[in-house]
Write an enzyme that holds these catalytic residues in place. Structure first.
Site, PDB file in Angstrom:
ATOM      1  N   ASP A  57      25.163   2.356 -29.436  1.00 47.26           N
ATOM      2  CA  ASP A  57      24.022   1.909 -28.631  1.00 47.26           C
ATOM      3  C   ASP A  57      24.449   1.525 -27.216  1.00 47.26           C
ATOM      4  O   ASP A  57      23.744   1.805 -26.251  1.00 47.26           O
ATOM      5  CB  ASP A  57      23.350   0.702 -29.305  1.00 47.26           C
ATOM      6  CG  ASP A  57      22.625   1.079 -30.584  1.00 47.26           C
ATOM      7  OD1 ASP A  57      22.492   2.285 -30.850  1.00 47.26           O
ATOM      8  OD2 ASP A  57      22.212   0.164 -31.317  1.00 47.26           O
ATOM      9  N   ARG A  58      25.608   0.896 -27.101  1.00 47.20           N
ATOM     10  CA  ARG A  58      26.087   0.458 -25.780  1.00 47.20           C
ATOM     11  C   ARG A  58      26.313   1.654 -24.862  1.00 47.20           C
ATOM     12  O   ARG A  58      25.965   1.628 -23.684  1.00 47.20           O
ATOM     13  CB  ARG A  58      27.386  -0.341 -25.948  1.00 47.20           C
ATOM     14  CG  ARG A  58      28.026  -0.776 -24.637  1.00 47.20           C
ATOM     15  CD  ARG A  58      29.334  -1.507 -24.896  1.00 47.20           C
ATOM     16  NE  ARG A  58      30.247  -0.691 -25.678  1.00 47.20           N
ATOM     17  CZ  ARG A  58      31.028   0.252 -25.146  1.00 47.20           C
ATOM     18  NH1 ARG A  58      30.982   0.490 -23.847  1.00 47.20           N
ATOM     19  NH2 ARG A  58      31.850   0.949 -25.905  1.00 47.20           N
ATOM     20  N   TYR A  60      24.853   4.632 -25.179  1.00 44.29           N
ATOM     21  CA  TYR A  60      23.524   5.181 -24.870  1.00 44.29           C
ATOM     22  C   TYR A  60      22.897   4.414 -23.707  1.00 44.29           C
ATOM     23  O   TYR A  60      22.331   5.016 -22.782  1.00 44.29           O
ATOM     24  CB  TYR A  60      22.633   5.095 -26.109  1.00 44.29           C
ATOM     25  CG  TYR A  60      21.209   5.565 -25.882  1.00 44.29           C
ATOM     26  CD1 TYR A  60      20.830   6.882 -26.123  1.00 44.29           C
ATOM     27  CD2 TYR A  60      20.230   4.678 -25.401  1.00 44.29           C
ATOM     28  CE1 TYR A  60      19.532   7.315 -25.916  1.00 44.29           C
ATOM     29  CE2 TYR A  60      18.933   5.101 -25.177  1.00 44.29           C
ATOM     30  CZ  TYR A  60      18.592   6.417 -25.443  1.00 44.29           C
ATOM     31  OH  TYR A  60      17.295   6.836 -25.214  1.00 44.29           O
ATOM     32  N   ASP A  61      22.966   3.089 -23.753  1.00 36.28           N
ATOM     33  CA  ASP A  61      22.380   2.269 -22.690  1.00 36.28           C
ATOM     34  C   ASP A  61      23.012   2.588 -21.335  1.00 36.28           C
ATOM     35  O   ASP A  61      22.321   2.626 -20.306  1.00 36.28           O
ATOM     36  CB  ASP A  61      22.546   0.782 -23.004  1.00 36.28           C
ATOM     37  CG  ASP A  61      21.713   0.336 -24.191  1.00 36.28           C
ATOM     38  OD1 ASP A  61      20.753   1.040 -24.522  1.00 36.28           O
ATOM     39  OD2 ASP A  61      22.033  -0.715 -24.771  1.00 36.28           O
ATOM     40  N   ILE A 106      -9.907  13.013 -46.625  1.00 36.97           N
ATOM     41  CA  ILE A 106      -9.719  13.668 -47.915  1.00 36.97           C
ATOM     42  C   ILE A 106     -10.249  12.749 -49.000  1.00 36.97           C
ATOM     43  O   ILE A 106     -10.264  11.532 -48.853  1.00 36.97           O
ATOM     44  CB  ILE A 106      -8.247  14.028 -48.190  1.00 36.97           C
ATOM     45  CG1 ILE A 106      -7.353  12.791 -48.131  1.00 36.97           C
ATOM     46  CG2 ILE A 106      -7.748  15.074 -47.219  1.00 36.97           C
ATOM     47  CD1 ILE A 106      -5.902  13.078 -48.484  1.00 36.97           C
ATOM     48  N   LYS A 143       1.380   8.965 -48.815  1.00 36.77           N
ATOM     49  CA  LYS A 143       0.204   8.684 -47.996  1.00 36.77           C
ATOM     50  C   LYS A 143       0.550   7.464 -47.138  1.00 36.77           C
ATOM     51  O   LYS A 143       0.541   6.338 -47.606  1.00 36.77           O
ATOM     52  CB  LYS A 143      -1.024   8.408 -48.854  1.00 36.77           C
ATOM     53  CG  LYS A 143      -2.308   8.201 -48.052  1.00 36.77           C
ATOM     54  CD  LYS A 143      -3.503   7.996 -48.981  1.00 36.77           C
ATOM     55  CE  LYS A 143      -4.789   7.844 -48.177  1.00 36.77           C
ATOM     56  NZ  LYS A 143      -4.767   6.645 -47.322  1.00 36.77           N
ATOM     57  N   ARG A 164      -7.576   9.383 -34.284  1.00 38.57           N
ATOM     58  CA  ARG A 164      -8.509  10.173 -35.082  1.00 38.57           C
ATOM     59  C   ARG A 164      -9.961   9.958 -34.659  1.00 38.57           C
ATOM     60  O   ARG A 164     -10.749  10.896 -34.604  1.00 38.57           O
ATOM     61  CB  ARG A 164      -8.347   9.831 -36.568  1.00 38.57           C
ATOM     62  CG  ARG A 164      -9.276  10.629 -37.460  1.00 38.57           C
ATOM     63  CD  ARG A 164      -8.997  10.378 -38.933  1.00 38.57           C
ATOM     64  NE  ARG A 164      -9.945  11.127 -39.739  1.00 38.57           N
ATOM     65  CZ  ARG A 164     -11.132  10.671 -40.120  1.00 38.57           C
ATOM     66  NH1 ARG A 164     -11.497   9.450 -39.775  1.00 38.57           N
ATOM     67  NH2 ARG A 164     -11.947  11.412 -40.849  1.00 38.57           N
ATOM     68  N   LYS A 321      -1.560  18.453 -51.653  1.00 40.27           N
ATOM     69  CA  LYS A 321      -2.148  19.508 -50.826  1.00 40.27           C
ATOM     70  C   LYS A 321      -1.853  20.886 -51.426  1.00 40.27           C
ATOM     71  O   LYS A 321      -0.739  21.145 -51.878  1.00 40.27           O
ATOM     72  CB  LYS A 321      -1.578  19.463 -49.402  1.00 40.27           C
ATOM     73  CG  LYS A 321      -1.795  18.143 -48.691  1.00 40.27           C
ATOM     74  CD  LYS A 321      -1.443  18.216 -47.217  1.00 40.27           C
ATOM     75  CE  LYS A 321       0.027  18.352 -46.967  1.00 40.27           C
ATOM     76  NZ  LYS A 321       0.368  18.181 -45.530  1.00 40.27           N
ATOM     77  N   CYS A 436      15.760 -27.566 -32.898  1.00 41.33           N
ATOM     78  CA  CYS A 436      14.537 -26.800 -32.655  1.00 41.33           C
ATOM     79  C   CYS A 436      14.879 -25.331 -32.415  1.00 41.33           C
ATOM     80  O   CYS A 436      15.762 -25.027 -31.600  1.00 41.33           O
ATOM     81  CB  CYS A 436      13.800 -27.379 -31.446  1.00 41.33           C
ATOM     82  SG  CYS A 436      12.372 -26.391 -30.919  1.00 41.33           S
TER      83      CYS A 436
END
Length: 703
Positions: A57-58, A60-61, A106, A143, A164, A321, A436
């Site tokens: 990832d590093r 890619y960044d 459907i 589905k 849709r 289907k 906190c």
């Protein structure tokens, strides 16, 4: 086929030490930009579709940042560039567009006999059309419980995306779809001249949990389920919001296909369509399968039901289907449904579910409330995805932790709560934080309760305090609901209570949805609240344990703010309605340096509390949002005032952030439909009264 040539330097083991931008000629920069775009498209495909990334990832960044820099420095913007998946200008509204082909529904059922009846009907119709049903199998696939979307590509480039809608037309969400990394902006391989596909946008379970955790930590209401989160995101008018949320998309159907002079030259089976869709670079689900007959389809559904909980996305059944596309075309459609497919639904989840996370929420008075985030479950006909754990004492009593299977009930058929641990999967109890989670201040325990000691120095308390300060339970400043407060905070115009009194018309009028008149109206409202009655001011400050009656007693006893601030606990205890615990709480509030700084800042901004009696308020309903419709025992305004006086929000429309719709006589159907769409509980007036009674609040309110 890859987007990038095999000799592209940024595909495998890419360099991350780049030449200074100033050393590049325009031609060299353009060549590097094209190489980076092609490589990044491949890396996106490998990461989001194949789940087999080549680089970290590093790295890619670093490639992505380099591409952004070159495009900006050499003015090389391209709407298809991977960098255009982030940012984007907000749109005023969503246009309506016509689909390339109808997006039909459907038929569906959870009964196996209905599935077998579909098979018999299909076989009969196929024979009538000259097909042998024994030669035609079925394709089965999950589905997905998301949002249907149409994606249109011309010459291999994404040109339109639409929801849709009513099946014939939908909302144009092209700008939003471009921000979903699993949706390619350019197709791979040999794409047809025109291609329209149908897919399902969804939010993976792990992304949904993390997003909900962040919302709770930010003091916002979590989404009820991944589908609501997806629907709320895909219709965002600001595309940058979509880029920040973890959406994915499975594609499973070809709606239109035109290749040169052969517009009908598309794959001849559903399974071949799936292979073609995958080759073009779309994300397809690996669980799809082909079966020979309907019993195979039923077995597929039963097997998937067993594996349902282990999947990283929500499904609510399987779609069966007809595989042969010519046979499917011969079966045709009704006005609303295709005859060649059937949904075999799963039974609803009921009562027992898994805790996926426990998030500690910070209220406006500093009280810490643990919230259990759940795998969505049906309880009394309502989808529940969160339940309060009330306080640390409740956690300890239940012995509950993340990962445990628990039974969820609804108090009075309304409020979700955890009744018991059914399967102690962890053998541990959640460790309540000692500081906190927002401001890292120490946490004080008071019996079973816990409180953040940061006061108004805690950003979570400060944000909630602003919302309460302007509400009817505070100083009743009209025109500043939670959404507008969030807008002002995002624009860096409102971070503290005193910032309210430093807003100016020019900055307000420049905000989206504002104008000179609305800005002026708000400033007049704020100005009118600059000399509030002392008791109203005390209530608005969100002092723990100080509601309207206590605030009034304090205001009458001490006369002015300075005298109250200087009062010791003995003097406070002498006031009616103030006992030792409340006195100590009030003293702690004024002794907190952050709270004193906030009060001093308000006074410096021109706020001058006056010794006048105010109205009652409390925080029993803190964090809840109500919408009212229909006729009640009192006016809707009075109902809204009551819940706001006890810390809740009251809004005019139902959304995914609404907790309850209160429906009186002759209630509006639209709001009830919106509540159903957003899984919001609908309360009768009697239900509402019982809910308030659980919090010690009388309904109807007395005069």
């Amino acid at each position: 086929m890859s987007y990038a040539d095999s000799d592209n330097p940024y595909l495998r083991d890419p360099p991350t030490e780049f030449s200074p931008v100033d050393d590049l000629t325009p031609d060299e920069a353009e060549q590097q930009v094209e190489q980076l775009r092609a490589a990044i498209r491949d890396h996106n495909y490998l990461y989001y579709v194949d789940s087999d990334p080549l680089i970290a990832d590093r790295v890619y960044d670093q490639l992505f940042d380099r591409l952004q820099t070159l495009e900006a420095e050499f003015d090389l913007d391209d709407p298809d560039s991977p960098t255009n998946r982030v940012g984007g200008e907000p749109v005023d509204d969503l246009d309506t567009v016509e689909h390339t082909a109808p997006m039909l529904s459907i038929a569906q059922s959870g009964d196996a006999e209905d599935v077998r009846e579909f098979d018999k009907r299909t076989a009969r119709l196929l024979r009538d059309s000259g097909f042998d049903p024994d030669d035609i199998g079925y394709v089965c696939e999950p589905k997905f419980d998301g949002i249907s979307i149409e994606l249109v590509y011309e010459d291999g480039r994404l040109t339109r995306a639409a929801t849709r809608g009513d099946g014939a037309e939908g909302d144009d969400v092209t700008a939003q779809a471009r921000r979903i990394r699993a949706i390619p902006q350019r197709l791979r391989g040999d794409a047809p001249d025109l291609l329209a596909v149908r897919g399902e946008v969804f939010m993976p379970k792990d992304g949904f949990r993390e997003h909900n955790r962040q919302r709770v930590e930010d003091g916002k209401e979590p989404f009820a389920n991944p589908r609501n989160a997806t629907a709320g995101t895909i219709r965002q008018l600001d595309p940058s919001v979509v880029a920040d949320r973890p959406l994915d998309c499975f594609v499973y159907d070809i709606m239109a296909y035109e290749a040169g002079d052969e517009p009908d030259d598309h794959p001849d089976t559903q399974w071949a369509e799936r292979d073609a869709i995958e080759a073009w670079g779309f994300h397809v689900d690996e669980l799809a399968d082909r079966v020979d007959d309907i019993e195979g389809a039923i077995a597929y559904r039963d097997s998937l039901l067993d594996d349902r909980e282990s999947l990283n996305y929500e499904i609510d059944g399987v779609v069966i289907k007809v595989d042969d596309t010519a046979a499917a075309d011969a079966l045709g459609n009704t006005a609303r449904e295709t005859r060649s497919a059937f949904a075999y639904k799963f039974p609803a989840r009921t009562e027992v579910t898994t805790i996926t996370d426990i998030v500690v929420q910070v209220g406006r008075t500093g009280r810490l409330t643990p919230v259990a985030l759940l795998d969505p479950v049906q309880v009394g006909g309502v989808t529940v995805s969160r339940a309060t754990l009330h306080n640390p004492g409740e956690i300890e009593s239940l012995g509950v932790d993340v990962g445990d299977r628990v039974r969820v009930l609804r108090a009075g058929d309304v409020i979700p709560y955890i009744d018991e641990v059914v399967d102690d999967e962890t053998g541990s109890t959640f460790a309540f934080p000692e500081t906190c989670p927002v401001c890292d201040s120490p946490v004080d325990r008071d019996g079973p309760l816990a409180f953040c000691t940061g006061g108004l120095g805690c950003s979570a308390q400060r944000e909630r305090a602003i919302e309460h300060y302007v509400s009817r339970g505070g100083l009743d400043i009209e025109g500043l609901g939670p959404e507008r407060i969030a807008q002002l905070r995002a624009a860096d115009l409102l971070d503290s209570l005193d910032d309210l009194y430093r807003l100016d018309r020019e900055n307000l009028a420049a905000l989206e949805g504002w104008g000179e008149k609305s800005a002026q109206n708000l400033l007049e409202e704020i100005d009118a609240a600059s000399e509030p009655p002392l008791d109203a001011f005390l209530t608005a400050l969100s002092i723990p344990e100080v509601g309207g009656a206590t605030a009034t007693a304090l205001a009458w006893e001490f006369g002015d703010l300075d005298a109250l601030i200087d009062a010791d606990t003995d003097a406070l205890e002498a006031v009616d309605d103030v006992g030792p615990i409340v006195a100590e709480t009030i003293r702690d509030f004024f002794d907190n340096p952050e709270n004193r700084d906030a009060i001093d800042a308000l006074l410096d901004a021109g706020v001058d509390p006056q010794p006048v009696e105010g109205a009652d308020a409390g925080d029993e309903l803190d964090g809840l949002t109500f919408v009212f419709t229909g006729s009640l025992a009192v006016s809707r305004d009075d109902g809204q005032s009551l819940v706001e006086a006890h810390g809740a929000n009251a809004t005019g429309s139902v959304s995914g952030n609404t907790d309850y719709l209160v429906a009186g006589d002759n209630a509006g159907q639209r709001k009830q439909d919106d509540a159903d769409d957003n899984d919001v509980p609908i309360l009768t007036e009697r239900d509402f009264a019982e809910l308030l009674a659980d919090y010690g609040i009388d309904w109807p309110p007395s005069e």
